[in-house]
Design an enzyme around this catalytic site. Sequence first.
Site, mmCIF file in Angstrom:
data_model
loop_
_atom_site.group_PDB
_atom_site.id
_atom_site.type_symbol
_atom_site.label_atom_id
_atom_site.label_comp_id
_atom_site.label_asym_id
_atom_site.label_seq_id
_atom_site.Cartn_x
_atom_site.Cartn_y
_atom_site.Cartn_z
ATOM 1 N N THR D 126 0.863 -1.184 0.000
ATOM 2 C CA THR D 126 0.000 0.000 0.000
ATOM 3 C C THR D 126 0.893 1.226 0.000
ATOM 4 O O THR D 126 1.885 1.262 0.720
ATOM 5 C CB THR D 126 -0.929 0.072 1.225
ATOM 6 O OG1 THR D 126 -1.365 1.441 1.363
ATOM 7 C CG2 THR D 126 -0.244 -0.313 2.512
ATOM 8 N N ASP D 128 0.201 3.775 1.387
ATOM 9 C CA ASP D 128 -0.026 4.476 2.661
ATOM 10 C C ASP D 128 0.944 4.068 3.762
ATOM 11 O O ASP D 128 1.063 4.769 4.759
ATOM 12 C CB ASP D 128 -1.467 4.225 3.129
ATOM 13 C CG ASP D 128 -2.482 4.966 2.287
ATOM 14 O OD1 ASP D 128 -2.083 5.892 1.566
ATOM 15 O OD2 ASP D 128 -3.679 4.622 2.352
ATOM 16 N N MET D 170 -1.881 11.751 -0.635
ATOM 17 C CA MET D 170 -2.719 10.658 -0.145
ATOM 18 C C MET D 170 -2.266 10.205 1.247
ATOM 19 O O MET D 170 -1.185 10.541 1.711
ATOM 20 C CB MET D 170 -2.683 9.500 -1.131
ATOM 21 C CG MET D 170 -3.546 9.764 -2.370
ATOM 22 S SD MET D 170 -3.498 8.360 -3.505
ATOM 23 C CE MET D 170 -4.917 8.702 -4.550
ATOM 24 N N TYR D 274 -4.121 10.439 -8.212
ATOM 25 C CA TYR D 274 -3.737 9.112 -8.673
ATOM 26 C C TYR D 274 -2.305 8.979 -9.181
ATOM 27 O O TYR D 274 -1.798 7.870 -9.268
ATOM 28 C CB TYR D 274 -4.741 8.631 -9.720
ATOM 29 C CG TYR D 274 -6.076 8.425 -9.085
ATOM 30 C CD1 TYR D 274 -6.364 7.242 -8.433
ATOM 31 C CD2 TYR D 274 -7.012 9.454 -9.045
ATOM 32 C CE1 TYR D 274 -7.571 7.066 -7.787
ATOM 33 C CE2 TYR D 274 -8.219 9.284 -8.392
ATOM 34 C CZ TYR D 274 -8.492 8.086 -7.766
ATOM 35 O OH TYR D 274 -9.664 7.916 -7.112
#
Lengths: 344, 344, 344, 344
Positions: D126, D128, D170, D274
């Site tokens: 991920t 993140d 993000m 994105y």
Amino acid sequence: MRVGVLTGGSDCPGLNAMLRAIVRKGVQEYGDEFIGFRDGWRGVLRDETVPLDIPAVRGTLPRGGTILGSSRTDPFRADDGLDRMLGTLARHRVDALIVAGGTATLTAAARLADDHGVPLVGVPKTIDNDIPLTDYTVGFDTAVGVATETIDRLHTTAESHKRVLVVEVMGRSAGWIALHAGLAGGANCILIPERPFGVAQVCEWVESRFKATYAPIVVIADSALPDSGEIALHGVTPPPDGGPRDRLSGVGEWLGREIERRTGKEARTTVLGYIQRGGSPSPFDRWLATRFGLHAIDAVHQGDWGSMIALQGTRITRVRLAAATSTLKTVDPALYEEASVFFG
Amino acid sequence: MRVGVLTGGSDCPGLNAMLRAIVRKGVQEYGDEFIGFRDGWRGVLRDETVPLDIPAVRGTLPRGGTILGSSRTDPFRADDGLDRMLGTLARHRVDALIVAGGTATLTAAARLADDHGVPLVGVPKTIDNDIPLTDYTVGFDTAVGVATETIDRLHTTAESHKRVLVVEVMGRSAGWIALHAGLAGGANCILIPERPFGVAQVCEWVESRFKATYAPIVVIADSALPDSGEIALHGVTPPPDGGPRDRLSGVGEWLGREIERRTGKEARTTVLGYIQRGGSPSPFDRWLATRFGLHAIDAVHQGDWGSMIALQGTRITRVRLAAATSTLKTVDPALYEEASVFFG
Amino acid sequence: MRVGVLTGGSDCPGLNAMLRAIVRKGVQEYGDEFIGFRDGWRGVLRDETVPLDIPAVRGTLPRGGTILGSSRTDPFRADDGLDRMLGTLARHRVDALIVAGGTATLTAAARLADDHGVPLVGVPKTIDNDIPLTDYTVGFDTAVGVATETIDRLHTTAESHKRVLVVEVMGRSAGWIALHAGLAGGANCILIPERPFGVAQVCEWVESRFKATYAPIVVIADSALPDSGEIALHGVTPPPDGGPRDRLSGVGEWLGREIERRTGKEARTTVLGYIQRGGSPSPFDRWLATRFGLHAIDAVHQGDWGSMIALQGTRITRVRLAAATSTLKTVDPALYEEASVFFG
Amino acid sequence: MRVGVLTGGSDCPGLNAMLRAIVRKGVQEYGDEFIGFRDGWRGVLRDETVPLDIPAVRGTLPRGGTILGSSRTDPFRADDGLDRMLGTLARHRVDALIVAGGTATLTAAARLADDHGVPLVGVPKTIDNDIPLTDYTVGFDTAVGVATETIDRLHTTAESHKRVLVVEVMGRSAGWIALHAGLAGGANCILIPERPFGVAQVCEWVESRFKATYAPIVVIADSALPDSGEIALHGVTPPPDGGPRDRLSGVGEWLGREIERRTGKEARTTVLGYIQRGGSPSPFDRWLATRFGLHAIDAVHQGDWGSMIALQGTRITRVRLAAATSTLKTVDPALYEEASVFFG
């Protein structure tokens, strides 16, 4: 129509973008079929083909190299070269040929078209940008980009160690990459084959740069040569009259050592080599190659045999292959003068 | 000579390269002195200056933005604008002015030169590339590079999730960035302000792409507008006749939602925004800006007032500022047609 | 406190990020004053300093190299080296010293701290990543990035011409760059100094790759050596026992010629050289160097003399300089085995 | 063995590198056969497969996204989800499953392994970076690289126009991208979800930066929230106790407007979106994903069911999936404090 396509000479970024454009437009707008010849003229000589259709070109736009392969084979030097080529083309019932290449590849194309009536169209591609009658060739902008990025990187190490950094870039017969990347990278001296250089002058520029407490970057084309004084002094082999220009192999290394010997400053040489020819094409090269491809297939359908697609300003035009291969486009002395304000 | 310099309008990569070239050549070859005006015309109005000499421009070649600062101030809208400008120029005993800017900045320059006899020369700079009589403007190639790299990145996420990705790029009145980056990035649809689009057509392209089992990328200029059918249908405010083109703020987001609604496919929008204008200039922009700077200082010393430096092919030329600011250079319909073979 | 700072050894990206962090935290949180010593230990020997305050470090985060300059001077080899260094430090009333360097620079630091009571702290920096007790050194990630990008580029030209491409990367005594960039770039063979190689084995991998109709990339550290069989066969000078490892100068070129001779396949060598050390640091190196800088100034204020800042996992820790310089961190054989699944 | 593989959740760069490593090692060293499930858990639910063998993974190392496709389908929410999954696995006679995903995907994997005895191994991926017990997840380094490059670009336009630039990055529940890219990009303020922010404090930092005559960059995670004072003042919906953290959709735009309103300085917001998830993986992510893949197939052959591959320092280890999915790894307050020396 059945259209053969080949990419010859040293590979360069943008060829796949061109192939994709040829095939997309040929299939969709003209209903063409394509035959890819493998590895430039060698594939025509040996009758070796590669599938070339829409699935084959999908996703290739951003990729360097050429899915057809390339080689520097000169087809007229091969035994029965002409007959074998004509035989292959006949066997595949090829109605037209699109040939992408540099001067050597396109010279063979011009001869085939003009002397032997082969229906073909040429596209100029070479990182060296030395083909006349077109502003730029496919691959040049990407090569300049790689060379400039490298010069940017070397500035920081030159400054940290107060060293001279010599960067040897490609340019078989012309100094275009050296000139553009040298200007864009802020080089303190640019050496090109069109203008023999004096090492004493180079050393003067190097020392003046150090006096301003900055470290110098010297960009040199791999075909640049010292002037006749140096040649006499150091026994460098002179270029033979009238023949193709000789190179001083490893001229960058040689110059680095000379600078070190004469100025007493540390000098290091970086030879860029093949990375200038590889990798993803720049946006400009993708745009240029795509437009060259679209116009090449149009020229085929207009039967404009013996023509070469060219860029003039922002327009795509056509010139005669014979004219475009009769000489090399070298750096205009006025352009070199213009750049020299940044030397030293 | 004492030469004033200013950079106006939205900033773009390459301005520092231009300033460096002006100063290097001006000081070394002509013995000029320079006065930098801060933040475009605002600095002339307010008499705010910035030092501009060789130490000030050292090391700035690869840096984006402008060391002089920039603003979109229109000096003729300011109270006593003309008098204040003439006062500042007199106070600094400025013999000539070099003005880098887009259409708005250069329009003021043309008026100052032609109506009020101010000795000045213009340089065209804008990522939008919408100034006529020059092949390219400084900043355009870098913006196309950023947009293309982004499209390259988005392809992978579009494919992995089988989503439509809409990319909104800049282009105040012209679709040049969208067209070039769309072609270079392999977009499946390019929408520009010169050609109102039908959402139904866009959805058709999107669906045909999915049928080929690939995920579509739609590139849209932020000033593109749906056609009159859509406008009637959706109540989008139409562009007033004759006036500056209206925008549909957030047109990319709107289009993404429409595509999702009509095709049932997931769609995501990315708005590129300011990153298109920032960062290190591309090698082409460094080369172009450097040459524009060198020729601008030459034009100053030849007293070619009211001229604008321009690129035509590979040559640097001069055109009249008045002519270059009388209209906008928009995308030729034939060029757009050429690109449309890749749509769908 | 008055804190001296120096950067020694070959320059690498990230040093400016470290200096900025030291100065920002030192000035803002501790009220420190800084003295920069020019060109590593040489500046301490010669008492040459560089201003080092917040304005000096502004804007330097993304720039490669070091604003302090660097050199490989070994201060204990200089006449009266110790006395001169102690003299300089006393003259400037330096309360503490921060020393960033590779093994050689830090070995001198360890000796000064442990044997002569100089209050100092070390920071490990070298693109070679060969300092033990820290997961990574500053500069390594950027060097791997440059090398990987190069390998990416060379794949396309290898494929287009069906050539072997040999890439020689840096790595004075350890194969870390070769291993990481080789893995990340998809090399078909990685040769490191920790593991003498057999040319026959390399040729086998090369041929197996061609059999799968792909062109091979061979990544070799510039300190890699053929194994003893090759050495006997070819008269390569063997590394003397116990001494520092000898190099085979130009090992990449030599290997390219051997592959060509033995397999009959065309091979080309690219030597990456100095571009691995220059340019803007990667985000990881900026993050690592920034954190090393912040922790170094903390260690100074805690009086942890003779310590070296280190990375262990995601935590910044401290180890003894003496321990970190007593040996070199070479590539673990198990890691090399792990990578070998991709060979051939 | 017959090994099923799936990639779930939002796509990220590095997944193809991992797939390639799994397949190369599995086929060559263990003689495995592979079944790729399409689009994460959805492919297992619907029995949709993708060929996964050595030809399928060739050339994919540098490509972003995932050749298997991905989705965020939660298989336990589907009707008869468990039965359908067990049915598919039985039908394909799958001996083991490798599941790459973020917290949601791996939570389903943990449940399948621990409660239903499915023989599977997990890999954390991920952008993140919010999965505990591993130093990093696949995709994070690339996302930080994209975000840092963007911040680098925005500095130049901020300076040229003396504007505040807000960059929204993000980070669904954790501020890792904001923290790392903010540090690496030289942000003047970093806002993360772990620490509610006061707009007044942000404005103070902004103004202090302008006083030093520099333009500020504010980096904000898209899940960051103003503190309770702001929430009361502005009626922002507060995060419900105990539940998943609410977002303030468009928090970056909102903050830009607030800064403009309160400080009177121009502010512009860029939302990265994105592009952080797309494109070629960084060398670090290729190395990490490759090693995760190699160790995942080893874990399969050792029958270590319910384990997740993890990075600890430079070693690849294994932890329990159940433990790695029981919580989120958020930014340690001490790390945030460390970074705050650069605020303002």
